[in-house]
Scaffold this motif. Sequence first.
Motif, short mmCIF file in Angstrom:
data_model
loop_
_atom_site.label_atom_id
_atom_site.label_comp_id
_atom_site.label_asym_id
_atom_site.label_seq_id
_atom_site.Cartn_x
_atom_site.Cartn_y
_atom_site.Cartn_z
N LYS A 168 -6.52 -4.24 -4.18
CA LYS A 168 -7.63 -4.77 -3.57
C LYS A 168 -8.21 -6.03 -3.99
O LYS A 168 -8.63 -6.76 -3.46
CB LYS A 168 -8.61 -3.39 -3.59
CG LYS A 168 -10.13 -4.08 -3.03
CD LYS A 168 -11.07 -2.86 -2.30
CE LYS A 168 -12.30 -3.41 -2.39
NZ LYS A 168 -12.34 -4.55 -1.07
N LEU B 154 0.98 4.18 -2.67
CA LEU B 154 0.54 5.44 -2.25
C LEU B 154 1.69 6.52 -2.89
O LEU B 154 1.37 7.60 -3.43
CB LEU B 154 0.42 5.58 -0.94
CG LEU B 154 0.32 6.88 -0.17
CD1 LEU B 154 -0.80 7.49 -0.54
CD2 LEU B 154 0.45 6.57 1.31
N PHE C 282 -4.49 0.74 -6.47
CA PHE C 282 -5.09 0.62 -5.38
C PHE C 282 -6.34 -0.57 -5.88
O PHE C 282 -6.76 -1.29 -5.12
CB PHE C 282 -5.67 1.47 -4.49
CG PHE C 282 -4.65 2.26 -3.82
CD1 PHE C 282 -3.91 1.52 -2.90
CD2 PHE C 282 -4.52 3.65 -3.88
CE1 PHE C 282 -2.91 2.08 -2.27
CE2 PHE C 282 -3.45 4.21 -2.93
CZ PHE C 282 -2.60 3.71 -2.19
N ARG C 283 -6.75 -0.26 -6.98
CA ARG C 283 -7.74 -1.19 -7.43
C ARG C 283 -7.07 -2.44 -7.74
O ARG C 283 -7.78 -3.68 -7.43
CB ARG C 283 -8.35 -0.78 -8.99
CG ARG C 283 -9.39 0.52 -8.89
CD ARG C 283 -9.92 0.71 -10.00
NE ARG C 283 -9.04 1.09 -11.36
CZ ARG C 283 -8.95 2.52 -11.54
NH1 ARG C 283 -9.61 3.55 -10.64
NH2 ARG C 283 -8.20 2.79 -12.59
N ALA D 70 -1.94 5.76 -8.72
CA ALA D 70 -2.25 5.44 -7.63
C ALA D 70 -3.55 4.80 -7.46
O ALA D 70 -3.72 3.38 -6.75
CB ALA D 70 -1.98 6.29 -6.32
N HIS D 71 -4.46 5.23 -8.23
CA HIS D 71 -5.86 4.79 -7.95
C HIS D 71 -5.77 3.36 -8.62
O HIS D 71 -6.66 2.36 -8.42
CB HIS D 71 -7.00 5.78 -8.50
CG HIS D 71 -7.22 7.06 -7.99
ND1 HIS D 71 -7.12 7.37 -6.31
CD2 HIS D 71 -7.36 8.47 -8.21
CE1 HIS D 71 -7.39 8.30 -5.92
NE2 HIS D 71 -7.51 9.17 -7.16
N ALA D 72 -5.47 3.33 -9.99
CA ALA D 72 -5.35 2.31 -10.62
C ALA D 72 -4.57 1.04 -9.68
O ALA D 72 -5.01 -0.14 -9.67
CB ALA D 72 -4.66 2.26 -12.06
N VAL E 71 0.82 -1.17 -0.06
CA VAL E 71 0.03 -0.02 0.14
C VAL E 71 0.79 1.39 0.17
O VAL E 71 0.67 2.19 -0.72
CB VAL E 71 -1.02 -0.12 1.37
CG1 VAL E 71 -1.74 1.35 1.36
CG2 VAL E 71 -1.86 -1.02 0.93
#
Lengths: 131, 131, 131, 131, 131, 131
Positions: free
Chosen positions: F119, F100, F115-116, F111-113, F96
């Motif tokens: 997850k 980040l 984290f997807r 970063a959003h990609a 993470v």
Amino acid sequence: MPTLDEYRAIGQKLRQRVFGAPAPGAAKSPTQELAPDLGRISDEVLFGQIWSRPGLELPHRSMITIAALTALGREPELKAHIRGGLNVGLTREQIVEIVLQMAFYAGQPAAHAGFRAAKEVFDQLDKQAGG
Amino acid sequence: MPTLDEYRAIGQKLRQRVFGAPAPGAAKSPTQELAPDLGRISDEVLFGQIWSRPGLELPHRSMITIAALTALGREPELKAHIRGGLNVGLTREQIVEIVLQMAFYAGQPAAHAGFRAAKEVFDQLDKQAGG
Amino acid sequence: MPTLDEYRAIGQKLRQRVFGAPAPGAAKSPTQELAPDLGRISDEVLFGQIWSRPGLELPHRSMITIAALTALGREPELKAHIRGGLNVGLTREQIVEIVLQMAFYAGQPAAHAGFRAAKEVFDQLDKQAGG
Amino acid sequence: MPTLDEYRAIGQKLRQRVFGAPAPGAAKSPTQELAPDLGRISDEVLFGQIWSRPGLELPHRSMITIAALTALGREPELKAHIRGGLNVGLTREQIVEIVLQMAFYAGQPAAHAGFRAAKEVFDQLDKQAGG
Amino acid sequence: MPTLDEYRAIGQKLRQRVFGAPAPGAAKSPTQELAPDLGRISDEVLFGQIWSRPGLELPHRSMITIAALTALGREPELKAHIRGGLNVGLTREQIVEIVLQMAFYAGQPAAHAGFRAAKEVFDQLDKQAGG
Amino acid sequence: MPTLDEYRAIGQKLRQRVFGAPAPGAAKSPTQELAPDLGRISDEVLFGQIWSRPGLELPHRSMITIAALTALGREPELKAHIRGGLNVGLTREQIVEIVLQMAFYAGQPAAHAGFRAAKEVFDQLDKQAGG
């Protein structure tokens, strides 16, 4: 299956056909100095096992490399491969066409950078020929 | 110099040679729906004035486009141009070689994505042929 | 100078003006779940200290974000910012023009991906309006 | 529909409004020298048919181009479009805001490169004004 | 939760540990001159709230930054972070390994550019040490 | 110097330590099917001669690969390497943190990609553990 030594010999020969023999006493590149293994791997694998494959002719391998390097904006390597393309039989016109087409797939700025690289190489060759 | 209408006619013909004629009743693409002018410009310019230039043969234009789209990671367009490459005479083997070489110039993940695209296209064609 | 709490309050308000208030009971995004601090920083800094600056109007901030996300090929975020652009006053026509222009600076595949994203957003909004 | 000649005339005028008239006796760019057709197409299409469209105002077209070139890291073209943006009415402050916002969508290194480009342009203009 | 002033103090200290204290009288960078707020935000957030997090050790933060900047081709920032990596305890050998591995994930041209950057930094440090 | 067979044996073992042994009867990947030589080269070179080098520890090699794949937006390979990172000893928290930090060097959408992707991997592992 060939041994590593055989791949390396194939690769070195092919790399020299593309880029020419290194000038005697030429300075090492930063890669050769800091990571000589990448140069070795490049000979054994990229030239020894990829560029040497029969499935695609040598000038076509130059074409696609010039296209990709133009699209990615990797100018120093692009210049080397424009010289290389001329060495394996591409014409200047073909190289110009490749860069031109990239304007539509990677954007006009990619093509402008590609033409700056091509002009630099062509001018150097003209000067060498004229000298 | 040709008129715009002439360029467009040349471009449409060439585009259809690459991508095939659109199926009757086929849905418009988002680009065609939202920006029909880009489709028109694509015919008049990209196909009418670039792909049609004599300086580079049609299969070579496919090769460099496949290379660039693999390097840039633009999968939907890559799939269209893999089909297009086969339509203008590239073999599956040549397409595999192009994608493979990109592993070394744009990284292995670019090649993996390229092979996923190629396999999808090849499988669809096999299914159509088998149907 | 504002405190962090004040920046966060400004940012949350502005973020909601752009993206709308989160639906009650909406699932957290992966970023919110795995790195809630990035959501907080996004409010305190990106919305609280950047989007809120007076030097560029809100719709212009949407325009440049849509342009950059189209050029970079970041579709999920592009869709969110197309919705956001409409929320802060951009018209669908303006959004189409932004994506169209990217065809020439980032390549036609970037624009095609942008139009796919735009059409998906426009269709969803039409369906909601129609429902 | 306009003829190609008309589009080219519109485009040349608009390009000159953005970039200024070329200095008399100015050297050709590598693109103009190696691929004059791309310069012609740029006038006929990019400026003649895209930048001239009424759906987005001229300063907004500059904004989105500056944003995209910053995000993509295409510095020579970025410098030209920063000058162009000032020519069509953007303020230095607006240009700084555009580059700044890119730090969050394309990463801080993209913004640092954008500020290097902007500072170079601003300094040159100050020197010309001061001379 | 810390205040902004406290974050900034933490960030400045950490930034100086990575990049060293600025030489007295050193010229401002274009970013510092045109967008001093980005420098402030960088201290308060990037160094004050990200690099300072306990979840990843400082040398590991350098490693991943060097990797990303090599992959993205952002050379000026890469050089700064190679120096920074040495300051927080990475060895030259580790930095060479990071760049080398990028050859396979981002392509050989990315690694060549990374080695050019690394060699420039190493040579400067050797000269300073030798002086 | 080891022979190719020895490198391949080292590489296969190391690849399996990172990615786990392939499930019996698992389908081939498109790369394995279309270009089995790239899989072989990956074992002989990327794992056999790069990941196996002593200059950088295995978890650090995972870290920099996760960072680069996040920055480049190569999600399928990123997911594989997030799993791989956990296999060689990285914690979820470290992963993470890596993603980040990329928000600041490659932009928040990267970063959003990331984290997807993270997850999805974490959820799958939880489900397997819970099953």
